[in-house]
Design a protein around this motif. Structure first.
Motif, PDB file in Angstrom:
ATOM      1  N   VAL B 156      25.862  -0.100  18.876  1.00  0.00           N
ATOM      2  CA  VAL B 156      25.416   1.136  19.510  1.00  0.00           C
ATOM      3  C   VAL B 156      23.913   1.078  19.815  1.00  0.00           C
ATOM      4  N   TYR B 163      30.251   5.173  22.003  1.00  0.00           N
ATOM      5  CA  TYR B 163      31.111   5.243  20.818  1.00  0.00           C
ATOM      6  C   TYR B 163      32.505   4.720  21.148  1.00  0.00           C
ATOM      7  N   GLU B 164      32.983   5.095  22.325  1.00  0.00           N
ATOM      8  CA  GLU B 164      34.316   4.658  22.760  1.00  0.00           C
ATOM      9  C   GLU B 164      34.380   3.130  22.849  1.00  0.00           C
ATOM     10  N   ALA B 167      34.273   1.538  19.483  1.00  0.00           N
ATOM     11  CA  ALA B 167      35.578   1.681  18.835  1.00  0.00           C
ATOM     12  C   ALA B 167      36.520   0.572  19.302  1.00  0.00           C
ATOM     13  N   ILE B 172      38.636   0.076  15.847  1.00  0.00           N
ATOM     14  CA  ILE B 172      38.748   1.215  14.932  1.00  0.00           C
ATOM     15  C   ILE B 172      38.822   2.493  15.763  1.00  0.00           C
ATOM     16  N   PRO B 173      39.426   3.545  15.178  1.00  0.00           N
ATOM     17  CA  PRO B 173      39.492   4.807  15.917  1.00  0.00           C
ATOM     18  C   PRO B 173      38.091   5.398  16.103  1.00  0.00           C
ATOM     19  N   ILE B 174      37.939   6.178  17.150  1.00  0.00           N
ATOM     20  CA  ILE B 174      36.613   6.715  17.433  1.00  0.00           C
ATOM     21  C   ILE B 174      36.164   7.671  16.317  1.00  0.00           C
ATOM     22  N   GLY B 175      37.133   8.303  15.658  1.00  0.00           N
ATOM     23  CA  GLY B 175      36.784   9.153  14.513  1.00  0.00           C
ATOM     24  C   GLY B 175      36.102   8.346  13.421  1.00  0.00           C
ATOM     25  N   ARG B 178      32.516   7.689  14.342  1.00  0.00           N
ATOM     26  CA  ARG B 178      31.622   8.822  14.061  1.00  0.00           C
ATOM     27  C   ARG B 178      31.313   8.916  12.570  1.00  0.00           C
TER      28      ARG B 178
END
Lengths: 365, 196
Positions: B156, B163-164, B167, B172-175, B178
């Motif tokens: 990043v 973020y997308e 991911a 990994i999931p975007i959650g 974060r």
């Protein structure tokens, strides 16, 4: 502290030295070597079934090759196989066409849409590797060997159902001119893989029975098909040659399309015909081949039915292929092509979690 | 004898010919096409590797290896993603993790760079000093992260992935992106406070 830690980290981003042209060229060459001589090592069913490929170096096809027949040299783990390179005697167009017209319909299969085409074969292809670096940045020593397998593949006749693949590893052999590396023995026993269907391929790239039987039954139409669409590659001819092999290998092509394909493939520039080519089962047929990366690659056809008997790769250019001229570096035989109602019910297939379609990642938090 | 993938993954629709997914798909039938991906993205991947690793020769190797690995894994590429950069960054991140020593040397070198001379010690607070002056502390904080945290943070902060994209790169999931970044920020903050 309100400062964003991410921005602060961005603030100490070091400068990057430019990518040196020499290093960049070397990296690109390594990649090109890998694409030309693939040694896939992933989940087994995705391992390249063959290693040479079309669209590689356009080496001019040799008209006649004189070869000294060498005695097989025993090596650890297997003997080198050296064969005499038969003289290439191009058949006249009329002869080829005449033969194809006589192609007899033999034991034709007509799988229903819900059935499967099962093909059993024996294969020997080159495995290549060690051209990369390990995790510590050490350059590895290049290695090669000939891997051998017995395969059985079940593929949905209309391309809609998951298929299956069984691979039995046979004793590897030395790649002529190369020692047998330890990697040659890392695969053994029998392995099963599911072959999932992940969406539909564009029509011109499909090779399931249902789409093959709709293809043109005349040479001109079939040739047009081989050149249809953007098939990639450095040359359209290389891509057409690849397409022809993909329709035949581990597949069932109906007689009309088979005869048309045999005629069409002979018209691809760079392709010529040898009268007498032997497959891995010792059967002799007509070799239709093309030279790629110093290796003449033949598709071997049954002289009466134009079914694919097998494939063969023979070194014709020692310098390019890094192996003595006349070396047999690929040899396969399609042993049976039959229709099955379903893939086998092997427990290994149910447990195969590696063969899945890619999942979409990271939709929402 | 051609590279046969009898069960190659199909695509619902044909993407425009210029995008990465199209190129990767073509390379399934014709492996030579894959070199096009190198021509498009090698400079960018090299830039990232060179930032994260001390020796440029290691960055050279990581870049070369990234494309070799990508080539071998191309049959598994999700053809719905038209931009292959996140995928390539993910592979490069894995390879960089394998060069721990070169990475540690980089972090030490970063820390060694002297902070700019600053007279106003009394005004020293995180809000006032520049990131450059915090360099040694930030480098130390970076070294204190887990490799998963560092991979994400630097994709990043240094590679400027969204973020997308990060991911996708790390699978990994975007959650998770974060929450992991939030945890990483906290760690950095604590580390800076202990250096202050």
């Amino acid at each position: 502290m309100n400062n964003d830690e991410i921005e602060m980290m961005a603030g100490i981003r070091p400068d990057a030295p430019p990518y040196g042209q020499e290093a960049k060229n070397a990296a690109r060459r390594r990649l090109a070597a890998a694409t030309t001589a693939t040694a896939g090592r992933g989940p087994l069913w995705r391992r390249p079934y063959a290693v040479a490929l079309a669209g590689a170096l356009a080496v001019a096809a040799t008209v006649a090759v004189t070869v000294t027949v060498r005695a097989p040299e025993p090596q650890i783990g297997g003997a080198e196989v050296v064969v005499a390179m038969p003289k290439i005697a191009p058949m006249s167009a009329t002869e080829v066409l005449g033969r194809a017209a006589r192609a007899a319909a033999r034991s034709d299969l007509e799988p229903r849409d819900d059935q499967f085409v099962k093909v059993e074969s024996q294969t020997m292809y080159g495995a290549f590797g060690g051209m990369g670096t390990d995790a510590d940045g050490n350059t590895q020593t290049e290695w090669r060997y000939l891997y051998r397998t017995k395969r059985a593949i079940w593929q949905s006749a209309n391309g809609e159902k998951d298929g299956a693949l069984r691979i039995e590893h046979l004793e590897p052999r030395a790649y002529p001119g190369w020692p047998v590396p330890p990697e040659a023995h890392r695969d053994s026993g029998t392995e099963w893989s599911r072959l999932p269907i992940c969406g539909k391929a564009p029509d011109h790239l499909r090779t399931d029975y249902a789409s093959l039987k709709k293809l043109p039954a005349d040479a001109e139409g079939m040739r047009a098909h081989l050149y249809t669409g953007e098939r990639g590659g450095n040359s359209k001819d290389g891509a057409a040659w690849t397409a022809a092999g993909d329709m035949l290998r581990e597949n069932y092509l109906p007689p009309a399309q088979r005869a048309a394909l045999f005629q069409a493939v002979g018209t691809i520039p760079g392709v010529d015909v040898v009268r007498d080519a032997e497959d891995a089962a010792g059967r002799r047929g007509i070799g239709v081949g093309r030279v790629s990366a110093g290796v003449r690659e033949d598709l071997i056809f049954d002289p009466d039915t134009y079914e694919l008997l097998g494939e063969r790769g023979v070194v014709v250019d020692e310098k390019t292929a890094k192996s003595p001229v006349g070396s047999l570096v690929a040899s396969t035989a399609q042993l049976s092509v039959t229709v099955a109602d379903s893939p086998p019910d092997a427990p290994e297939l149910a447990a195969d979690t590696a063969s899945t379609c890619p999942e979409p990642v990271g939709k929402t938090g | 004898m051609t590279l046969a993938l009898p069960q190659q993954a199909g695509v619902p629709t044909l993407p425009p010919p210029s995008d990465d997914a199209a190129l990767i798909k073509e390379s399934l039938a014709d492996p030579d096409r894959f070199a096009g991906l190198f021509d498009r993205h090698a400079d960018e991947i090299h830039r990232y590797a060179a930032r994260r690793l001390e020796d440029v020769t290691t960055a050279d190797d990581v870049t070369a290896e990234t494309f070799l690995v990508a080539f071998r894994k191309r049959a598994r590429y999700d053809l719905r993603r038209t931009d292959a950069r996140p995928w390539l960054y993910g592979i490069a991140s894995n390879l960089i993790s394998g060069h721990r020593r070169a990475e540690v040397r980089r972090l030490k070198a970063l820390a060694r760079q002297a902070p700019e001379p600053a007279a106003e010690f009394e005004e020293r607070s995180a809000e006032r000093v520049t990131a450059a002056r915090l360099r040694p502390a930030l480098a130390a904080a970076l070294a204190g992260l887990s490799s998963a945290e560092r991979d994400l943070l630097l994709l990043v902060a240094w590679a400027e992935l969204t973020y997308e994209e990060a991911a996708q790169a790390l699978g990994i999931p975007i959650g998770t992106v974060r929450s992991r970044l939030s945890r990483t920020r906290t760690k950095i903050r604590r580390s800076l406070e202990s250096h202050a």
